[in-house]
Design an enzyme around this catalytic site. Structure first.
Site, mmCIF file in Angstrom:
data_model
loop_
_atom_site.group_PDB
_atom_site.id
_atom_site.type_symbol
_atom_site.label_atom_id
_atom_site.label_comp_id
_atom_site.label_asym_id
_atom_site.label_seq_id
_atom_site.Cartn_x
_atom_site.Cartn_y
_atom_site.Cartn_z
ATOM 1 N N ILE A 1 8.109 -6.087 96.335
ATOM 2 C CA ILE A 1 9.538 -5.792 96.400
ATOM 3 C C ILE A 1 10.228 -6.719 97.401
ATOM 4 C CG2 ILE A 1 11.277 -4.018 96.892
ATOM 5 C CD1 ILE A 1 9.475 -3.458 94.396
ATOM 6 N N LYS A 2 11.176 -7.487 96.872
ATOM 7 C CA LYS A 2 11.928 -8.415 97.727
ATOM 8 C C LYS A 2 13.172 -7.702 98.257
ATOM 9 C CE LYS A 2 12.335 -13.374 97.181
ATOM 10 N NZ LYS A 2 12.716 -14.461 96.272
ATOM 11 N N LEU A 3 13.287 -7.680 99.572
ATOM 12 C CA LEU A 3 14.415 -7.016 100.245
ATOM 13 C C LEU A 3 15.124 -8.036 101.121
ATOM 14 C CD1 LEU A 3 12.334 -4.020 101.678
ATOM 15 C CD2 LEU A 3 14.025 -3.802 99.840
ATOM 16 N N LEU B 1 9.943 -9.337 92.904
ATOM 17 C CA LEU B 1 11.186 -8.983 92.210
ATOM 18 C C LEU B 1 12.136 -8.413 93.251
ATOM 19 C CD1 LEU B 1 9.884 -7.115 89.017
ATOM 20 C CD2 LEU B 1 10.839 -9.422 89.113
ATOM 21 N N THR C 1 10.791 -14.549 92.214
ATOM 22 C CA THR C 1 12.054 -14.679 91.488
ATOM 23 C C THR C 1 13.150 -14.216 92.443
ATOM 24 O OG1 THR C 1 12.064 -12.394 90.685
ATOM 25 C CG2 THR C 1 10.910 -14.006 89.321
#
Ligand code: G3P
Length: 217
Positions: A82-84, A56, A27
Site C-alpha cells: 500500500i502506497k501512502l 498500489l 505504480t
C-alpha cells in the site's frame, strides 16, 4: 539492489519480466491514469508477470479514507504493497496499517526527516523521488545517501526505494548510494542494456565468423 519497474503499462511489464531482472512493480495514480486502465483489470493481468511486491497507491485524503482504500486494494493480491503519501494523514494511516500487518510504501519523500518519520511509524518501504529533487536544484543522490546513513546508524529496517528515476546514471547512483531497490521506467531499462561498444563488438564477431567459412557451432 533490486530492480522494480515503475509503470502501469502491461506490455512494458511483460517485456521487462521476460528479461529475468524484475523483482517488483510500482505504480501511482498518474501512471494508471495514463493507461486508462481500471485497477481490477490491471491487477488481473499484471499478477501473471509480477510475483514480487506490487505497490498500489491510495487516493483518500484523510487517514480513514486511506485505510479504507488500503483494505480494498489489498484484496487484489497478497503481494500488494500500500502506497501512502508522506503527510500527517498518511502517517496516521500508516500507524494503523502497519499494526495490522500491511506492507506499506511511503511515497513523495523529499527529505531525510520524512523518511525517518515513515520508518518510525513502521513503513516497509520509503520512496525518495530523486528526479524531482534534482528538478528543484537539490541532489537526489545525496538524499538517498543521507537516508541510508540514518537507517544504518539506527538499525531501522525500512527499505529504500529510489524512485523518480530519470536516467541510467540515476540507477547507478542509487546503487552506489545504497538504495535497497530502484524503481525504473521502461525506457530507462532499455537504456541500461544499450552500449555502443556492445553493438560494435557483436558486429565484429559476426563479420569474423562469416569470413571464417566455418558452418554451425
Ligand atoms: O516512482 C515515482 C515516479 O513514478 C515519479 O516519477 O518522473 O514523474 O518524477 P517522475
Amino acid at each position: 539492489m533490486e530492480l522494480y519497474l515503475d509503470t502501469a503499462n502491461l506490455e512494458e511489464i511483460k517485456e521487462i519480466a521476460s528479461w529475468g531482472v524484475l523483482a517488483g512493480l510500482t505504480t501511482n495514480p498518474s501512471l494508471l491514469a495514463k493507461e486508462k486502465i481500471p485497477v481490477a483489470v490491471f491487477m488481473r493481468e499484471a499478477e501473471n508477470y509480477v510475483t514480487g511486491p506490487l505497490s498500489l497507491e491510495v487516493l483518500g485524503e484523510t487517514a480513514d479514507s486511506m485505510i479504507e482504500d488500503a483494505r480494498h486494494l489489498k484484496k487484489y493480491g497478497d503481494n500488494v504493497v500500500i502506497k501512502l503519501p508522506l503527510t500527517e494523514e498518511g502517517l496516521k494511516a500508516l500507524k494503523v496499517l502497519s499494526a495490522e500487518g500491511f506492507q506499506t510504501n511511503l511515497t513523495l519523500i523529499f527529505s531525510a526527516n520524512q523518511a525517518l518519520l515513515a520508518a518510525k511509524a513502521g513503513a516497509t518501504y520509503v520512496s525518495p523521488f530523486v528526479g524531482r529533487v534534482d528538478d528543484i536544484g537539490a541532489e537526489g543522490k545525496a538524499l538517498v545517501e543521507e537516508i541510508k546513513l540514518i537507517f544504518q546508524q539506527y538499525q531501522l529496517k525500512t527499505k529504500i526505494i529510489a524512485a523518480s528515476i530519470r536516467s541510467a546514471r540515476d540507477v547507478t547512483d542509487a546503487a552506489v548510494a545504497g538504495a535497497d531497490i530502484a524503481t525504473i521506467p521502461y525506457g530507462i531499462f532499455k537504456k541500461m542494456v544499450a552500449h555502443p561498444l556492445t553493438d560494435v563488438g557483436l558486429e565484429k564477431f559476426k563479420a569474423d565468423w562469416a569470413k571464417s567459412g566455418i558452418q554451425g557451432l
